[in-house]
Write a protein that holds these residues in place. Structure first.
Motif, PDB file in Angstrom:
ATOM      1  N   VAL A 125       0.872  -1.180   0.000  1.00 26.88           N
ATOM      2  CA  VAL A 125       0.000   0.000   0.000  1.00 26.88           C
ATOM      3  C   VAL A 125       0.906   1.227   0.000  1.00 26.88           C
ATOM      4  O   VAL A 125       1.739   1.391   0.891  1.00 26.88           O
ATOM      5  N   VAL A 126       0.760   2.074  -1.025  1.00 23.05           N
ATOM      6  CA  VAL A 126       1.633   3.240  -1.161  1.00 23.05           C
ATOM      7  C   VAL A 126       0.940   4.554  -0.819  1.00 23.05           C
ATOM      8  O   VAL A 126       1.595   5.482  -0.344  1.00 23.05           O
ATOM      9  N   THR A 127      -0.363   4.650  -1.062  1.00 17.35           N
ATOM     10  CA  THR A 127      -1.090   5.893  -0.790  1.00 17.35           C
ATOM     11  C   THR A 127      -2.510   5.571  -0.370  1.00 17.35           C
ATOM     12  O   THR A 127      -3.150   4.688  -0.952  1.00 17.35           O
ATOM     13  N   ARG A 128      -2.996   6.304   0.638  1.00 11.76           N
ATOM     14  CA  ARG A 128      -4.411   6.262   1.040  1.00 11.76           C
ATOM     15  C   ARG A 128      -4.931   7.683   1.092  1.00 11.76           C
ATOM     16  O   ARG A 128      -4.184   8.603   1.443  1.00 11.76           O
ATOM     17  N   ALA A 129      -6.195   7.841   0.772  1.00 10.31           N
ATOM     18  CA  ALA A 129      -6.796   9.177   0.826  1.00 10.31           C
ATOM     19  C   ALA A 129      -8.305   9.056   0.982  1.00 10.31           C
ATOM     20  O   ALA A 129      -8.889   7.988   0.767  1.00 10.31           O
ATOM     21  N   ARG A 130      -8.901  10.166   1.363  1.00  8.75           N
ATOM     22  CA  ARG A 130     -10.357  10.296   1.377  1.00  8.75           C
ATOM     23  C   ARG A 130     -10.673  11.609   0.676  1.00  8.75           C
ATOM     24  O   ARG A 130     -10.017  12.619   0.921  1.00  8.75           O
ATOM     25  N   GLY A 131     -11.661  11.566  -0.202  1.00  8.99           N
ATOM     26  CA  GLY A 131     -12.005  12.765  -0.956  1.00  8.99           C
ATOM     27  C   GLY A 131     -13.494  12.888  -1.172  1.00  8.99           C
ATOM     28  O   GLY A 131     -14.248  11.926  -0.954  1.00  8.99           O
ATOM     29  N   THR A 132     -13.894  14.078  -1.582  1.00 13.40           N
ATOM     30  CA  THR A 132     -15.291  14.367  -1.867  1.00 13.40           C
ATOM     31  C   THR A 132     -15.424  14.799  -3.318  1.00 13.40           C
ATOM     32  O   THR A 132     -14.661  15.655  -3.791  1.00 13.40           O
ATOM     33  N   VAL A 133     -16.371  14.203  -4.000  1.00 13.30           N
ATOM     34  CA  VAL A 133     -16.712  14.588  -5.359  1.00 13.30           C
ATOM     35  C   VAL A 133     -18.158  15.040  -5.386  1.00 13.30           C
ATOM     36  O   VAL A 133     -18.941  14.712  -4.486  1.00 13.30           O
ATOM     37  N   VAL A 134     -18.492  15.820  -6.402  1.00 13.48           N
ATOM     38  CA  VAL A 134     -19.850  16.351  -6.512  1.00 13.48           C
ATOM     39  C   VAL A 134     -20.437  15.938  -7.842  1.00 13.48           C
ATOM     40  O   VAL A 134     -19.811  16.113  -8.882  1.00 13.48           O
TER      41      VAL A 134
END
Length: 138
Positions: A125-134
């Motif tokens: 696992v190299v990157t984790r993120a949480r994001g919001t899209v509309v």
């Protein structure tokens, strides 16, 4: 390559639905010593996989609004095969919260030869993120 999990149909954003893309990291993307690739490479993959997720759930590419967290956990190198997964974790009226994870599934092994590579089991696992899209109003 694109894999989907869950049971979303166009216009039906469902929590738990996920999409995965795999891609070879070309040597042209190495910017640093040791054939390292910048962290923005993973974020670009997250944008692509989020776009497919929204197309599948909302029938539109949508717009990326923000990341609430990003963690760079391990290096990405030229010659890697990396997969990025987007999983829908919250569905609002128009907003969609998505968890992202990028994993290296294959890595070059130049010590064994110029084209040698290994399948990583388990993936790194190299990157984790949480994001919001509309998504647009229907």
């Amino acid at each position: 390559m694109s894999l989907t999990e869950g049971s979303a149909t166009e216009g039906s954003a469902t929590e738990g639905f996920s999409v995965t893309h795999r891609r070879y990291v070309p040597h042209a993307h190495a910017h640093y010593g040791g054939a390292l690739v910048d962290g923005a490479y993973s974020l670009g993959l997250f944008g692509d996989v989020a776009t497919e997720l929204l197309i599948r759930t909302d029938g539109d590419e949508g717009l990326f609004a923000a990341y609430s967290s990003v963690e760079f956990l391990a290096p990405v190198r030229a010659g890697d095969v990396i997969e990025a997964t987007a999983t829908l974790v919250r569905v609002g009226t128009r907003s969609r919260e998505i968890d992202f994870e990028a994993r290296v599934v294959c890595r070059s092994a130049p010590d064994r030869g110029p084209s040698a590579a290994d399948v990583l089991d388990p993936p790194v696992v190299v990157t984790r993120a949480r994001g919001t899209v509309v998504a647009p109003k229907r």
